[in-house]
Design a protein around this motif. Sequence first.
Motif, PDB file in Angstrom:
ATOM      1  N   GLY A   1      -7.985   4.160  -0.420  1.00  0.00           N
ATOM      2  CA  GLY A   1      -9.107   3.235  -0.399  1.00  0.00           C
ATOM      3  C   GLY A   1     -10.426   3.959  -0.545  1.00  0.00           C
ATOM      4  N   LEU A   2     -10.565   5.074   0.160  1.00  0.00           N
ATOM      5  CA  LEU A   2     -11.794   5.864   0.089  1.00  0.00           C
ATOM      6  C   LEU A   2     -12.050   6.354  -1.330  1.00  0.00           C
ATOM      7  CD1 LEU A   2     -14.118   7.545   1.404  1.00  0.00           C
ATOM      8  CD2 LEU A   2     -12.425   9.382   1.672  1.00  0.00           C
ATOM      9  N   GLU A   3     -11.035   6.900  -1.984  1.00  0.00           N
ATOM     10  CA  GLU A   3     -11.244   7.472  -3.313  1.00  0.00           C
ATOM     11  C   GLU A   3     -11.640   6.400  -4.326  1.00  0.00           C
ATOM     12  OE1 GLU A   3     -11.419  10.674  -3.913  1.00  0.00           O
ATOM     13  OE2 GLU A   3     -11.007  11.013  -1.786  1.00  0.00           O
TER      14      GLU A   3
ATOM     15  N   ARG B   1      -9.681   5.709  10.277  1.00  0.00           N
ATOM     16  CA  ARG B   1     -10.211   4.373   9.973  1.00  0.00           C
ATOM     17  C   ARG B   1     -10.310   4.202   8.461  1.00  0.00           C
ATOM     18  NH1 ARG B   1     -14.791   1.834  13.931  1.00  0.00           N
ATOM     19  NH2 ARG B   1     -13.652   2.069  15.867  1.00  0.00           N
ATOM     20  N   SER B   2      -9.610   3.216   7.932  1.00  0.00           N
ATOM     21  CA  SER B   2      -9.698   2.921   6.512  1.00  0.00           C
ATOM     22  C   SER B   2      -9.306   1.471   6.290  1.00  0.00           C
ATOM     23  CB  SER B   2      -8.804   3.870   5.706  1.00  0.00           C
ATOM     24  OG  SER B   2      -9.034   3.714   4.311  1.00  0.00           O
ATOM     25  N   PHE B   3      -9.102   1.099   5.034  1.00  0.00           N
ATOM     26  CA  PHE B   3      -8.729  -0.274   4.698  1.00  0.00           C
ATOM     27  C   PHE B   3      -7.597  -0.225   3.684  1.00  0.00           C
ATOM     28  CE2 PHE B   3     -11.870   1.149   1.705  1.00  0.00           C
ATOM     29  CZ  PHE B   3     -11.564   0.560   0.488  1.00  0.00           C
ATOM     30  N   PRO B   4      -6.773  -1.274   3.604  1.00  0.00           N
ATOM     31  CA  PRO B   4      -5.610  -1.230   2.722  1.00  0.00           C
ATOM     32  C   PRO B   4      -5.940  -1.576   1.273  1.00  0.00           C
ATOM     33  CG  PRO B   4      -5.604  -3.275   3.964  1.00  0.00           C
ATOM     34  CD  PRO B   4      -6.783  -2.484   4.455  1.00  0.00           C
ATOM     35  N   VAL B   5      -5.322  -0.843   0.362  1.00  0.00           N
ATOM     36  CA  VAL B   5      -5.349  -1.168  -1.071  1.00  0.00           C
ATOM     37  C   VAL B   5      -3.923  -1.038  -1.594  1.00  0.00           C
ATOM     38  CG1 VAL B   5      -7.731  -0.444  -1.463  1.00  0.00           C
ATOM     39  CG2 VAL B   5      -5.886   1.221  -1.716  1.00  0.00           C
TER      40      VAL B   5
ATOM     41  N   ALA C   1      -6.669  -5.641  -2.674  1.00  0.00           N
ATOM     42  CA  ALA C   1      -7.501  -4.884  -1.735  1.00  0.00           C
ATOM     43  C   ALA C   1      -8.059  -5.838  -0.698  1.00  0.00           C
ATOM     44  CB  ALA C   1      -8.636  -4.165  -2.463  1.00  0.00           C
ATOM     45  N   ALA C   2      -8.177  -5.342   0.531  1.00  0.00           N
ATOM     46  CA  ALA C   2      -8.754  -6.136   1.625  1.00  0.00           C
ATOM     47  C   ALA C   2      -9.645  -5.235   2.455  1.00  0.00           C
ATOM     48  CB  ALA C   2      -7.645  -6.747   2.487  1.00  0.00           C
TER      49      ALA C   2
ATOM     50  N   ALA D   1       0.845  -1.193   0.000  1.00  0.00           N
ATOM     51  CA  ALA D   1       0.000   0.000   0.000  1.00  0.00           C
ATOM     52  C   ALA D   1       0.880   1.243   0.000  1.00  0.00           C
ATOM     53  CB  ALA D   1      -0.907  -0.012   1.235  1.00  0.00           C
ATOM     54  N   ARG D   2       0.261   2.397  -0.089  1.00  0.00           N
ATOM     55  CA  ARG D   2       0.996   3.652   0.065  1.00  0.00           C
ATOM     56  C   ARG D   2       1.712   3.615   1.413  1.00  0.00           C
ATOM     57  NH1 ARG D   2      -2.531   9.018  -0.441  1.00  0.00           N
ATOM     58  NH2 ARG D   2      -2.900   8.120  -2.503  1.00  0.00           N
TER      59      ARG D   2
END
Length: 404
Positions: A135-137, A97-101, A72-73, A36-37
């Motif tokens: 992830g959001l975008e 709070r986010s998720f990894p991409v 992505a997860a 990820a970034r």
Amino acid sequence: MSKPMLLEEFTRLPPALTIDCVDGLAGAIDAVAARARPSHRFLRYGWFAAALRTYGGHARTLTVAREGEPVAALPIVAAGPAWAKLAAIPGCYWPFRSFPVREDAGVEAIEALLPRLARAARALRVGPVYDGDPGLELLKEAARNRGWAVLDRFVADSFLLDIAAERAEGTWPRNSTLKKNRFHEKHLGGHGELDWSFVHGAGWDEAAFEALAGIEEKSWIAARTDGSDAKFTARGHGGFWRAAAEDPVIARMLWTALLRVDGAPAAFSFDLNAGPLKYAIANSYDPRFAKHSPGKLLYYRNLVRAIEDGIAAVDWGAGDSGYKQVIGAAKGPAIRDWLFVRPGIDALAGKLLRGAWKRTGRAETGSAPAEANRVLDAEEGDRGDEERKGSGNQTEIHGALPGS
């Protein structure tokens, strides 16, 4: 005799995408986070496991693999009443709070994931999270392409200190600042021998966490609040950070500058270092020493060390804007809370409720709550104690989030 086809005449098929949903947290989370970034590589299996252990909830993980490699997860937990079929991402508010991409993930990966998410939940809550989060975008673009309703509410502005830019313009910190700090250090030393140290990696043991908790228990957060938002006490979020530090990769990212006076913990500055970016998560000090600005002295020492370690920017998060602007921080990305509502009648209902959801946040033109803007040592611009990073609305909505 027919001419042979040129390579560019062949139609390149899109890479095959595989969607999976596992009960619990998927091992693929770490593989995605590793690519990820850099600013998001702390979003590991251990991060989400720490949240589940501390705040409760049972997770499922939706993963997307491209030609066999996870890109992505998305871990989710149930939120609200069971009949509502709402989901949220487990985790901690600090830094978000986010998720990894993976950095090379495309919107098609998230589009492929959405039908499986729609079977699992009517709506997904993401955040609070920064504008521009990768992830959001991707999720926003994919959701709008596929007919989902996308709702947001403003939480707060973040503040960002661009150390690289400050140093390009001249000496930073300024010599006048360091001179003033030495003056305060001299007088602080009148209370006893000063010991400045750092904790990270294998140094995260119970004694280290207890030192931070002990400072919090003497600070304003214990005296003026119920203590539930403290980061390291048993009443606060101490369980989360102890559990997260069990992952050695995360432990190497966690960083604390610690001041002891005559051997007793007196002040700390707690951060998460993610590549060249430092997330400033919590600071506190023993009010006995407030006259000598221990918080300011410590975080300047911490930033000087950060420069030596290659840190180029500090994300100060939300709240307490006074001291942040004094040190040179400027307004950064907005922090928002998002709802993604699946297509059909649910999306229609979501669109009708868009205004009501937005009104539960803050107006973007409004000023931060007085408590969030307070400066404990106005003369020196010393924030003193920033244990409630994201105070104001970010604190107010804390109890409403699942797994809080």
